[in-house]
Design an enzyme around this catalytic site. Sequence first.
Site, PDB file in Angstrom:
ATOM      1  N   GLU A   1       0.790  -1.231   0.000  1.00  0.00           N
ATOM      2  CA  GLU A   1       0.000   0.000   0.000  1.00  0.00           C
ATOM      3  C   GLU A   1       0.827   1.289   0.000  1.00  0.00           C
ATOM      4  OE1 GLU A   1      -2.980  -0.257   3.079  1.00  0.00           O
ATOM      5  OE2 GLU A   1      -4.064  -1.775   1.947  1.00  0.00           O
TER       6      GLU A   1
ATOM      7  N   GLU B   1      -5.467  -8.599   0.097  1.00  0.00           N
ATOM      8  CA  GLU B   1      -6.166  -8.300   1.348  1.00  0.00           C
ATOM      9  C   GLU B   1      -7.624  -7.979   1.060  1.00  0.00           C
ATOM     10  OE1 GLU B   1      -4.641  -5.174   3.943  1.00  0.00           O
ATOM     11  OE2 GLU B   1      -2.589  -5.837   3.560  1.00  0.00           O
TER      12      GLU B   1
HETATM   13  C1  BGC Z   1      -3.231  -2.663   5.609  1.00  0.00           C
HETATM   14  C2  BGC Z   1      -3.256  -3.454   6.910  1.00  0.00           C
HETATM   15  C3  BGC Z   1      -4.415  -3.000   7.765  1.00  0.00           C
HETATM   16  C4  BGC Z   1      -5.692  -3.280   7.011  1.00  0.00           C
HETATM   17  C5  BGC Z   1      -6.960  -2.893   7.755  1.00  0.00           C
HETATM   18  C6  BGC Z   1      -4.589  -2.372   5.042  1.00  0.00           C
HETATM   19  O1  BGC Z   1      -4.693  -1.025   4.762  1.00  0.00           O
HETATM   20  O2  BGC Z   1      -2.366  -3.247   4.695  1.00  0.00           O
HETATM   21  O3  BGC Z   1      -2.030  -3.293   7.551  1.00  0.00           O
HETATM   22  O4  BGC Z   1      -4.437  -3.606   9.006  1.00  0.00           O
HETATM   23  O5  BGC Z   1      -5.696  -2.568   5.806  1.00  0.00           O
HETATM   24  O6  BGC Z   1      -7.019  -1.526   7.950  1.00  0.00           O
END
Ligand code: BGC
Length: 419
Positions: free
Chosen positions: A157, A333
Amino acid sequence: MAFPPGFLWGTATSSHQVEGDNRNNDWWEWEEQTGRIYAGQRSGEACDHYHRFLEDIEMMAALGLNAYRFSLEWSRLEPGPDQFSTPAIDHYGEMIAALKARGIEPVVTLHHFTIPRWLKEAGGFLNPEVVSLFDRYTKEVARALGKEVTYWVTINEPMVLATQGFLLGLWPPGHKNLAETLKVARHLLLAHGRSYRRLKEAHPGALVGLAKHYRIIDPLRSTSWLDRLSARLLDYIFNWAFTDSAERGRLKVPFGWGQGVNDLAGTQDFMGVNYYSRDMISFDLRSPTTLFARMRVREGSETNDLGWEVYPEGLYRLLMALKRYRKPILITENGISTGDDRQRERFLREHLHQVERALGDGADVRGYFYWSLLDNFEWAEGYRARFGLLEVDFATQERMPRPSARLYGRLAKGYGEGA
Ligand code: BGC
């Protein structure tokens, strides 16, 4: 069935959020300052994953998952400039071996928000030398661990790192400066490009990419041309300018004026997608920091515990938009912070349904990583956010699989068998 054979069913974590005791990075220092973290919390022991990784890997295996995305802690691997730690290298080597022994594919992130203190003192991401310093770190990691790993994420990110730390002042180093934000984004692009080449040079079979945070950015009032314009501008800058630059090998506006960068073009073997939510944008003269775009949550929408809209269709829209790069896609993610596990179950079903839909419509998705395996240290939000499939009791470090963990295992199996 749409899911291809060999689809990666995984979860994701990052070193600082789960390992515990990461004293030697910029976040540890940041957490010591008052007012930085929700309720004055500190990462502290976190989930003690550094010592309990085997137990956690066993749990992934028991759920039937076949992939795990985690990050290496730069400050452990290189505690002093050009001083690499053998115990830390061995530790990550053991982790990788333990995963592979259980048929779990490691997806390794080199950088997930934290930097060693020595680098922070040297100016961190504002220092142009960060590009060669990241390259040196990559070179050592590739030498020590590269043979065992196929999937690499260079930087997690980059646009979130740049905006939270240098535009909004919410993360270290807490600056609020647009010129710095763009400079940091530029350095991150160059660092990514060099790191990609370094990994490929050492291991030509490696598959290397970024984990890019994409948001759905829609106009609040579709009838207002100013809202539409504002949303398009933000969408381009936040979502696409970085990815496009890495694809085309040019510093696109606003990072530059389109000038070419050696070795940057085509530095994504896969498109890594982190997806969480949507923003509704209105044009607002009182929001100069965000280029006159004011962000809101869609009225009446379902939200998570942090107030973010839950918008499964957004994942489909993104996957369709990403088709234009003609690359495989990994959803690196996707997850929800909620105290209501039934909401997490719904979230999983609905988002996986959107992935299935996108696969049916030609998106080349190869993996899905739920964020997160464990409840963990959620940066400025501390421990109040609960993203885990495994509930963690932070007093005892006990892990308890939530019903959603079992559901995810079943869905992976069901979709997998149909593949
Ligand atoms: C990040 C994580 C974070 C998740 C939830 C992403 O932006 O890579 O580190 O915990 O989102 O906010």
